[in-house]
Motif scaffolding. Structure first.
Motif, PDB file in Angstrom:
ATOM      1  N   SER A 268       0.856  -1.186   0.000  1.00 61.56           N
ATOM      2  CA  SER A 268       0.000   0.000   0.000  1.00 61.56           C
ATOM      3  C   SER A 268       0.896   1.241   0.000  1.00 61.56           C
ATOM      4  O   SER A 268       2.125   1.133   0.040  1.00 61.56           O
ATOM      5  N   SER A 269       0.273   2.393  -0.013  1.00 65.50           N
ATOM      6  CA  SER A 269       1.066   3.623   0.050  1.00 65.50           C
ATOM      7  C   SER A 269       1.875   3.668   1.349  1.00 65.50           C
ATOM      8  O   SER A 269       3.003   4.166   1.366  1.00 65.50           O
TER       9      SER A 269
ATOM     10  N   TYR B 137       5.133   1.576   0.733  1.00 66.82           N
ATOM     11  CA  TYR B 137       6.111   2.301  -0.074  1.00 66.82           C
ATOM     12  C   TYR B 137       6.698   3.496   0.689  1.00 66.82           C
ATOM     13  O   TYR B 137       7.902   3.726   0.658  1.00 66.82           O
ATOM     14  N   THR B 138       5.848   4.231   1.371  1.00 64.75           N
ATOM     15  CA  THR B 138       6.308   5.408   2.113  1.00 64.75           C
ATOM     16  C   THR B 138       7.253   5.012   3.238  1.00 64.75           C
ATOM     17  O   THR B 138       8.264   5.679   3.478  1.00 64.75           O
TER      18      THR B 138
ATOM     19  N   MET C 289       6.030   2.814  -6.837  1.00 60.47           N
ATOM     20  CA  MET C 289       4.720   3.102  -6.253  1.00 60.47           C
ATOM     21  C   MET C 289       3.774   3.676  -7.307  1.00 60.47           C
ATOM     22  O   MET C 289       2.619   3.234  -7.419  1.00 60.47           O
TER      23      MET C 289
ATOM     24  N   TYR D 125       0.413   1.867  -8.889  1.00 57.00           N
ATOM     25  CA  TYR D 125      -0.898   2.524  -8.872  1.00 57.00           C
ATOM     26  C   TYR D 125      -1.448   2.715 -10.289  1.00 57.00           C
ATOM     27  O   TYR D 125      -2.573   2.314 -10.583  1.00 57.00           O
TER      28      TYR D 125
ATOM     29  N   SER E  36      -4.649   1.091  -3.543  1.00 55.74           N
ATOM     30  CA  SER E  36      -4.123   1.373  -2.197  1.00 55.74           C
ATOM     31  C   SER E  36      -2.693   1.900  -2.231  1.00 55.74           C
ATOM     32  O   SER E  36      -2.150   2.266  -1.198  1.00 55.74           O
ATOM     33  N   ALA E  37      -2.088   1.952  -3.410  1.00 56.54           N
ATOM     34  CA  ALA E  37      -0.719   2.462  -3.537  1.00 56.54           C
ATOM     35  C   ALA E  37      -0.691   3.862  -4.142  1.00 56.54           C
ATOM     36  O   ALA E  37       0.358   4.318  -4.594  1.00 56.54           O
ATOM     37  N   GLN E  38      -1.807   4.544  -4.133  1.00 58.96           N
ATOM     38  CA  GLN E  38      -1.847   5.879  -4.718  1.00 58.96           C
ATOM     39  C   GLN E  38      -0.915   6.813  -3.937  1.00 58.96           C
ATOM     40  O   GLN E  38      -1.033   6.956  -2.715  1.00 58.96           O
ATOM     41  N   PRO E  39       0.041   7.434  -4.640  1.00 57.23           N
ATOM     42  CA  PRO E  39       0.935   8.376  -3.958  1.00 57.23           C
ATOM     43  C   PRO E  39       0.134   9.541  -3.377  1.00 57.23           C
ATOM     44  O   PRO E  39      -0.862   9.974  -3.949  1.00 57.23           O
ATOM     45  N   ASP E  40       0.578  10.019  -2.239  1.00 60.54           N
ATOM     46  CA  ASP E  40      -0.072  11.148  -1.596  1.00 60.54           C
ATOM     47  C   ASP E  40       0.999  12.110  -1.081  1.00 60.54           C
ATOM     48  O   ASP E  40       2.190  11.913  -1.327  1.00 60.54           O
TER      49      ASP E  40
ATOM     50  N   SER F 254       3.814  10.515   0.915  1.00 60.92           N
ATOM     51  CA  SER F 254       4.781   9.790   0.092  1.00 60.92           C
ATOM     52  C   SER F 254       5.781  10.741  -0.549  1.00 60.92           C
ATOM     53  O   SER F 254       6.990  10.494  -0.526  1.00 60.92           O
TER      54      SER F 254
END
Length: 136
Positions: A62-63, A66-67, A92, A96, A103-107, A110
């Protein structure tokens, strides 16, 4: 214990190699996900009517996963930590955009983790400043 918990623990640890270990767990999560996908596809092809009721647990980064790995790289103090964090950010984004992992959408968290790795890069200086100056 979840994979994300272990990744986060390695990210908080400042031991040598902890970022590599966090990334290895992320890699393992991706391998398990791909293996699960293959198993599900094989099951669909067989159209097995004797479902044994087994639940397939899907492990997918998930994000947060990765983060946490980017955070591990940002604390590693290795000269290539920003490059490694960038590579994780790219993975990541690909997960996505190309693989459909919602669930891996960068935000913002991140991107901030990546920028933190860039900001904490050790400064590499040329050897002897006197020798460098005498060439001008």
């Amino acid at each position: 214990i979840s994979y994300n918990s272990v990744i986060d623990a390695w990210a908080r640890c400042r031991e040598d190699g902890s970022a590599n270990k966090a990334e290895a767990i992320l890699d393992r999560m991706n391998q398990l996900y791909k293996k699960t996908q293959q198993q599900q596809q094989q099951k669909k092809k067989k159209r097995d009517d004797h479902d044994n009721g087994a639940t397939i647990v899907v492990v997918r980064p998930s994000s947060f996963s990765y983060t946490s790995v980017m955070n591990a790289w940002s604390k590693s103090q290795q000269p290539d930590m920003a490059i490694n964090a960038y590579n994780i950010l790219q993975r990541m984004i690909s997960d996505y955009e190309n693989d459909g992992n919602e669930s891996a959408q960068p935000d913002i968290v991140s991107v901030t983790a990546f920028l933190f790795a860039c900001a904490n890069m050790p400064i590499i200086r040329d050897g002897d400043d006197d020798e460098h100056q005498s060439n001008y």
